[in-house]
Design a protein around this motif. Sequence first.
Motif, PDB file in Angstrom:
ATOM      1  N   LEU A 101       0.833  -1.204   0.000  1.00  8.54           N
ATOM      2  CA  LEU A 101       0.000   0.000   0.000  1.00  8.54           C
ATOM      3  C   LEU A 101       0.869   1.256   0.000  1.00  8.54           C
ATOM      4  CD1 LEU A 101      -3.000   0.820   0.111  1.00  8.54           C
ATOM      5  CD2 LEU A 101      -2.817   0.822   2.594  1.00  8.54           C
ATOM      6  N   LEU A 102       1.955   1.233   0.761  1.00 11.84           N
ATOM      7  CA  LEU A 102       2.880   2.365   0.789  1.00 11.84           C
ATOM      8  C   LEU A 102       3.557   2.558  -0.570  1.00 11.84           C
ATOM      9  CD1 LEU A 102       4.442   1.701   4.289  1.00 11.84           C
ATOM     10  CD2 LEU A 102       3.245   3.798   3.644  1.00 11.84           C
ATOM     11  N   ALA A 103       3.983   1.463  -1.176  1.00 13.26           N
ATOM     12  CA  ALA A 103       4.706   1.547  -2.447  1.00 13.26           C
ATOM     13  C   ALA A 103       3.801   1.973  -3.600  1.00 13.26           C
ATOM     14  CB  ALA A 103       5.350   0.196  -2.756  1.00 13.26           C
ATOM     15  N   THR A 104       2.547   1.510  -3.579  1.00 10.81           N
ATOM     16  CA  THR A 104       1.656   1.741  -4.716  1.00 10.81           C
ATOM     17  C   THR A 104       0.838   3.020  -4.576  1.00 10.81           C
ATOM     18  OG1 THR A 104       1.458  -0.665  -4.915  1.00 10.81           O
ATOM     19  CG2 THR A 104      -0.113   0.674  -6.158  1.00 10.81           C
ATOM     20  N   TYR A 105       0.381   3.306  -3.356  1.00  9.45           N
ATOM     21  CA  TYR A 105      -0.536   4.436  -3.153  1.00  9.45           C
ATOM     22  C   TYR A 105      -0.045   5.424  -2.103  1.00  9.45           C
ATOM     23  CZ  TYR A 105      -3.681   1.276  -5.632  1.00  9.45           C
ATOM     24  OH  TYR A 105      -4.241   0.436  -6.556  1.00  9.45           O
ATOM     25  N   GLY A 106       1.207   5.342  -1.727  1.00  6.81           N
ATOM     26  CA  GLY A 106       1.714   6.237  -0.709  1.00  6.81           C
ATOM     27  C   GLY A 106       1.025   6.055   0.626  1.00  6.81           C
ATOM     28  N   GLY A 107       0.449   4.862   0.845  1.00 13.69           N
ATOM     29  CA  GLY A 107      -0.244   4.568   2.091  1.00 13.69           C
ATOM     30  C   GLY A 107      -1.629   5.182   2.191  1.00 13.69           C
ATOM     31  N   ASP A 108      -2.138   5.727   1.092  1.00 15.03           N
ATOM     32  CA  ASP A 108      -3.407   6.466   1.116  1.00 15.03           C
ATOM     33  C   ASP A 108      -4.435   5.773   0.219  1.00 15.03           C
ATOM     34  OD1 ASP A 108      -5.484   8.291   1.073  1.00 15.03           O
ATOM     35  OD2 ASP A 108      -4.192  10.037   0.756  1.00 15.03           O
TER      36      ASP A 108
END
Length: 219
Positions: free
Chosen positions: A109-116
């Motif tokens: 999630l952090l890598a793909t969507y910046g955790g958002d």
Amino acid sequence: MSPRDGQRAIARTLLDRHGETYAAQSGIRVGNTPQPLYQLLVLSCLLSARIRASVAVASARALFDAGMRTPRRMADATWQQRVDALGEGGYRRYDERTSTQLGDGAALLLATYGGDLRRMREAADGDLGALRGALQGLPGLGPAGSAIFLREVQGVWTEFAPFLDAKAVQGAERLGLPGESGKLARLVGTDEMAAFASGLVRAALDRSVVDDVLEGSRA
């Protein structure tokens, strides 16, 4: 009382007696901000396993109480810290596998969507199938988990409402309500859909809920 009025009475009784969302039970105040959306994702992952909902709720609370409320904090926690929190909530049968899934999912999630997760919503652009596919691309979040997330988030991601999955429809049919999401949605207010869906799921899982609601609606 007309059949439609009877259905509305059943829906209202269900909301009043069994309409607390699983997010609310877990202490999550769902809003369109990164932290509660992520917490809802974690809860959805836990609820999707073959385990009692009360255990999943307690385990989500334990993870959050241990500070794992964001993808970064979840990813930075050790595997053993996640296992320990899950065990505290009673999630022992799946604790080791789920600890790995939560850590890997947070990192993705952090890598793909910046955790958002709002970025995932934006990428889906109102396409329910695209959003479900993106959710199911996260470790541990299959069809059941994505459905739980969508049931609970529809109050703030309104473009995907009404969302009533097969389990909610099963509960509706047990209560003698229509088996079509459009007809069910017309029985309650648009801001009540997430709570209504949770109540319907409880009716599907617990015959005593059905009996309680039917008896109460006739009073």
